[in-house]
Scaffold this motif. Structure first.
Motif, PDB file in Angstrom:
ATOM      1  N   SER A 221       0.833  -1.203   0.000  1.00 28.67           N
ATOM      2  CA  SER A 221       0.000   0.000   0.000  1.00 28.67           C
ATOM      3  C   SER A 221       0.867   1.252   0.000  1.00 28.67           C
ATOM      4  CB  SER A 221      -0.946  -0.002   1.210  1.00 28.67           C
ATOM      5  OG  SER A 221      -0.224  -0.118   2.422  1.00 28.67           O
ATOM      6  N   ASP A 222       0.231   2.389  -0.252  1.00 30.87           N
ATOM      7  CA  ASP A 222       0.908   3.684  -0.323  1.00 30.87           C
ATOM      8  C   ASP A 222       2.007   3.642  -1.374  1.00 30.87           C
ATOM      9  OD1 ASP A 222      -0.782   4.621   1.690  1.00 30.87           O
ATOM     10  OD2 ASP A 222       0.564   3.925   3.261  1.00 30.87           O
ATOM     11  N   GLY A 253      -2.909   0.311  -3.757  1.00 27.74           N
ATOM     12  CA  GLY A 253      -2.466   1.680  -3.979  1.00 27.74           C
ATOM     13  C   GLY A 253      -1.994   1.861  -5.399  1.00 27.74           C
ATOM     14  N   ASP A 298      -9.414   2.356   1.366  1.00 29.80           N
ATOM     15  CA  ASP A 298      -8.367   2.439   2.393  1.00 29.80           C
ATOM     16  C   ASP A 298      -8.684   1.514   3.562  1.00 29.80           C
ATOM     17  OD1 ASP A 298      -6.956   4.267   0.912  1.00 29.80           O
ATOM     18  OD2 ASP A 298      -7.737   6.021   1.975  1.00 29.80           O
TER      19      ASP A 298
END
Length: 350
Positions: A221-222, A253, A298
């Motif tokens: 993620s991110d 992401g 999220d």
């Protein structure tokens, strides 16, 4: 200090994919442990070190464990600010079973890098379970090099959880040297923010009826970056051998980087080799379904990362499960901590 071409895959692919190996900038906190002779040899380019060579040069503490009929056969290696770089050798005697726990830990404010080199020798009919947990801050780095030699009917059972660290480089080389040797590995990871995870597994099957199985799963993620090089090498003389490797990756992401290099090398007939990877993000249909129940994208990514934490809390023995829960309190928040604690309590009751 910088090092080039570490964690290299045995069989190279196109260089432009930038997956064959990796580079490492060693932090000053670890450079301070390097012997001057090692640094001088590097500067004069007299040798090109492997990841293991670097870690062994760093190691300030050496552990030697013997698993036999006269010992409790449960050993622990704790990597922290007091002993950040260690070297461990473990031998499990014929017909015995042992368990080795390895923990590379940190707190939210910690910056100390850690490093560990592990050498495993399994005698005939022996087995070793290796529980490995990395749960650190975004400011830390962890280096790990594992090599193992398996004798007849020996079993190596590693269980690895990479929950958090700014950068992790881990390499594992396993040689199944005699008939019936078996490797069964499980790896789970959760990588987020700007964290980097680099993994290399090389499984050499040299003898008849050896077996290898590597199952890897995780969430990115991110701005996370993850590389996996997984090689099963079915060498001449391993008739009847079986090898399987599989990875499942969830891309949570738009800015994540995932690189997976599954490889089967074969120099023998009458063998079976399988590899595969399932890589993707949540589908529009799944996101719509979740949104209809008040769960955002999220939130979904958070739930998947918490599921990996729950697995660590329920499948690892103490003190590693305790360490995973302690890490969760500051790294993932009280809700994740409570969920994982409840999961462990439920499993213990059952």
């Amino acid at each position: 200090m910088e090092f080039k071409h570490l964690n290299a895959a045995p069989a190279q692919t196109w260089n432009w994919l930038a997956i064959n190996d990796t580079d490492l900038r060693l932090p000053d906190s670890l450079v301070a442990f390097l012997p001057s002779s090692f640094c001088k040899a590097i500067e004069e380019k007299k040798e090109t070190p492997r990841l293991r060579d670097i870690i062994e040069a760093l190691a300030q503490k050496k552990n030697t464990f013997i698993g036999d009929e006269d010992s409790q056969n449960a050993f622990t290696v704790l990597l922290d600010s007091d002993n950040p770089a260690q070297q461990t050798s473990i031998t499990v005697k014929k017909g015995c079973h042992a368990r080795l726990s390895i923990a590379a830990l940190g707190r939210e404010i910690d910056t100390q890098a850690t490093a560990h080199a592990l050498t495993i020798l399994l005698e005939e009919g022996s087995s070793l379970t290796v529980e490995h947990l990395v749960a650190q801050s975004d400011q830390q780095m962890h280096l790990e090099a594992i090599s193992a030699a398996l004798s007849k009917n020996a079993r190596l059972l590693p269980v690895q959880f990479f929950l958090g660290s700014g950068q992790i480089l881990s390499g594992m080389d396993v040689q199944m040297n005699e008939e019936g040797a078996k490797f069964v590995g499980s790896v789970q990871y959760a990588v987020d923010s700007d964290q980097v995870l680099d993994l290399t597994y090389t499984l050499l099957q040299k003898a008849p009826r050896t077996t290898s199985s590597l199952q890897v799963s995780g969430v990115l993620s991110d701005n996370a970056s993850k590389t996996l090089r997984a090689t099963i090498d079915l060498q001449k003389g391993c008739k009847g051998a079986q090898g399987t490797e599989n990875e499942t990756v969830v891309l949570a992401g738009d800015s994540v980087i995932n690189k997976t290099l599954p490889t089967i090398l074969c120099a023998e007939d009458d063998v079976e080799g399988n590899h595969g990877a399932t890589i993707g993000s949540l589908s529009e249909e799944m996101l719509f379904y979740l949104a209809s129940r008040g769960i955002t994208e999220d939130d979904a990514a958070t739930l998947m990362k918490e599921a990996i934490l729950d697995n660590a809390a329920t499948s690892l023995d103490a003190p590693l499960s305790d360490a995973a829960l302690s890490w969760a309190q500051w790294a993932q928040g009280p809700e994740a901590y409570e969920t994982a604690s409840s999961a462990r309590a439920f499993v213990e009751e059952v």
